[in-house]
Write a protein that holds these residues in place. Sequence first.
Motif, PDB file in Angstrom:
ATOM      1  N   PHE A   1       0.830  -1.200   0.000  1.00 28.55           N
ATOM      2  CA  PHE A   1       0.000   0.000   0.000  1.00 28.55           C
ATOM      3  C   PHE A   1       0.870   1.258   0.000  1.00 28.55           C
ATOM      4  O   PHE A   1       2.052   1.222   0.352  1.00 28.55           O
ATOM      5  N   LYS A   2       0.241   2.337  -0.402  1.00 30.64           N
ATOM      6  CA  LYS A   2       0.904   3.639  -0.392  1.00 30.64           C
ATOM      7  C   LYS A   2      -0.052   4.689   0.163  1.00 30.64           C
ATOM      8  O   LYS A   2      -1.270   4.479   0.217  1.00 30.64           O
ATOM      9  N   LEU A   3       0.508   5.823   0.560  1.00 25.60           N
ATOM     10  CA  LEU A   3      -0.272   6.913   1.149  1.00 25.60           C
ATOM     11  C   LEU A   3      -0.395   8.058   0.152  1.00 25.60           C
ATOM     12  O   LEU A   3       0.586   8.435  -0.504  1.00 25.60           O
TER      13      LEU A   3
ATOM     14  N   ARG B   1       8.656  10.993   7.267  1.00 24.88           N
ATOM     15  CA  ARG B   1       9.204   9.925   6.426  1.00 24.88           C
ATOM     16  C   ARG B   1       9.543   8.706   7.279  1.00 24.88           C
ATOM     17  O   ARG B   1      10.043   8.839   8.390  1.00 24.88           O
ATOM     18  N   GLY B   2       9.254   7.536   6.735  1.00 26.67           N
ATOM     19  CA  GLY B   2       9.578   6.300   7.440  1.00 26.67           C
ATOM     20  C   GLY B   2       8.690   6.005   8.622  1.00 26.67           C
ATOM     21  O   GLY B   2       9.108   5.301   9.552  1.00 26.67           O
ATOM     22  N   SER B   3       7.468   6.517   8.617  1.00 27.27           N
ATOM     23  CA  SER B   3       6.556   6.279   9.745  1.00 27.27           C
ATOM     24  C   SER B   3       6.202   4.805   9.886  1.00 27.27           C
ATOM     25  O   SER B   3       5.963   4.322  10.996  1.00 27.27           O
ATOM     26  N   TYR B   4       6.162   4.078   8.747  1.00 25.52           N
ATOM     27  CA  TYR B   4       5.793   2.666   8.780  1.00 25.52           C
ATOM     28  C   TYR B   4       6.946   1.812   8.243  1.00 25.52           C
ATOM     29  O   TYR B   4       7.406   2.024   7.117  1.00 25.52           O
ATOM     30  N   PRO B   5       7.408   0.848   9.019  1.00 26.58           N
ATOM     31  CA  PRO B   5       8.399  -0.105   8.478  1.00 26.58           C
ATOM     32  C   PRO B   5       7.700  -1.105   7.558  1.00 26.58           C
ATOM     33  O   PRO B   5       6.630  -1.615   7.879  1.00 26.58           O
TER      34      PRO B   5
ATOM     35  N   PRO C   1       6.317   6.362   4.425  1.00 18.36           N
ATOM     36  CA  PRO C   1       6.576   6.895   3.083  1.00 18.36           C
ATOM     37  C   PRO C   1       8.016   7.396   2.951  1.00 18.36           C
ATOM     38  O   PRO C   1       8.692   7.646   3.945  1.00 18.36           O
ATOM     39  N   THR C   2       8.434   7.551   1.727  1.00 17.45           N
ATOM     40  CA  THR C   2       9.806   7.999   1.480  1.00 17.45           C
ATOM     41  C   THR C   2       9.936   9.513   1.542  1.00 17.45           C
ATOM     42  O   THR C   2      11.048  10.037   1.488  1.00 17.45           O
ATOM     43  N   ASP C   3       8.819  10.191   1.645  1.00 15.18           N
ATOM     44  CA  ASP C   3       8.836  11.650   1.761  1.00 15.18           C
ATOM     45  C   ASP C   3       7.746  12.071   2.748  1.00 15.18           C
ATOM     46  O   ASP C   3       6.822  11.308   3.048  1.00 15.18           O
TER      47      ASP C   3
END
Length: 441
Positions: free
Chosen positions: A199-201, A224-228, A235-237
């Motif tokens: 999934f993506k945000l 960024r990086g809230s979810y491992p 996310p990456t940003d």
Amino acid sequence: MNRYSLRPWISWGFMLAAIAGVTYLGYQENNQSSILRLASGERGSYAYQVGTDLKKRIEQHSDYKVELVVSEGSSFNRSLLKSNQADVAILTPANTEMTSLTAIAPISRQHLQVIVNADSRINSINDLPGHRIALGDMESDHRKQALRLLAHYQIDDRTLRNNELALPELLAGRQLDGAIVSESLQDSFLREMMETGRFKLLPITANEALASMTPHVQADMLPRGSYPTVQGPMPTDWVPTMYSEAVLATRHDAADPMVEAVLATLMSHRTKAEYPLLTDWVENRDGKLVNVDMHDSVRRYFDPYGELKAVSYGILLQAWHFKFWILCVVVLLVTGYARWKHFVQSRIELDKLQRFKRIEKLLEDISELEQAQSNSKDYRVLTTRLNEVRQIKQDGLKVAIELEMTDSQIFQAFYQQCDQVIRDIQWKLSIGMNSHSMMAS
């Protein structure tokens, strides 16, 4: 009946009053419920996890036995509080009214997140129409937040298929393309779902505008990086989003001991370490929430003299409102006091004058008596004059003592004159008696 005969009755009265007071306090203590009903959320939700954790902590820090009530969201929890089926509940002011309810403390932040399949062609919120997007149950917090978001983007929820489904369906099968959820970043199911990397945000680019128009909602950036995930932190940003705070709420008339027990649990070091939002609330917001009433026990905890300051400020405000009338009253009081003081001073002066007049009258009497006896040689007349002088002297002494004039000059002069007249009369009487004795011999 004298006062001594009343003493036993008074003692018995005090004893009976003390017994009645102790009995009443014991009755109140026994009738105070030791059960605390905590409404949390649906099983598996983050609110339910928080409720389960708080149940253990409250029971460890107090004598309350906590009953965990499984519920369906903020609106349902509000109805439980209003109907007295729960004592404390987790609810979000952004999703329900707080009328006649008060907050104890914030407990978590619920971020609004638009989640879609990573392999879908949905890259913005405007791409959602026509796709299968879960919004949650009809009265759920997820759906209320989602509908606000869609309305701001002018998207009709009827253009979203399968929108009545819940978030778990997104992970369980292929019936959904995405979901709009309002949930904590610490929610275990959400983190488990994001770990799959499927999934993506989507960014909520209008987050600041929407937050400014929605009470109890704040714009935010998802770090960024809230979810491992299996593909690395995402996310990456930074992703624009919004959040609302879930609070522990209770009725405004909730018992102080119960609220104090809950607050003491929340203020423990271990609880604040587990829920960082509590530390932020205490250190940066002084135990207050914007546009949300706090329970009286909470206000007293953070501001023990707040009620006194509020009353003092109210009195000063009323005084300023009636300043003209207060000024008139002050002028009247000052004028009245000045007149009263002048009246008292006048009475004092008049009293002094009357004192001196009484002494002067006695002086006149003694002077007249002195003149009357100066030419008298008759033994009986002199004896009568002597008695009169002594009576005048005694009267003068009484007047001086009564008027506190024993040290005054006029009294001293009067006293000396009395003594002089008495000595003169006694001298004449002694000469007369000697002459009479010589003639008799």
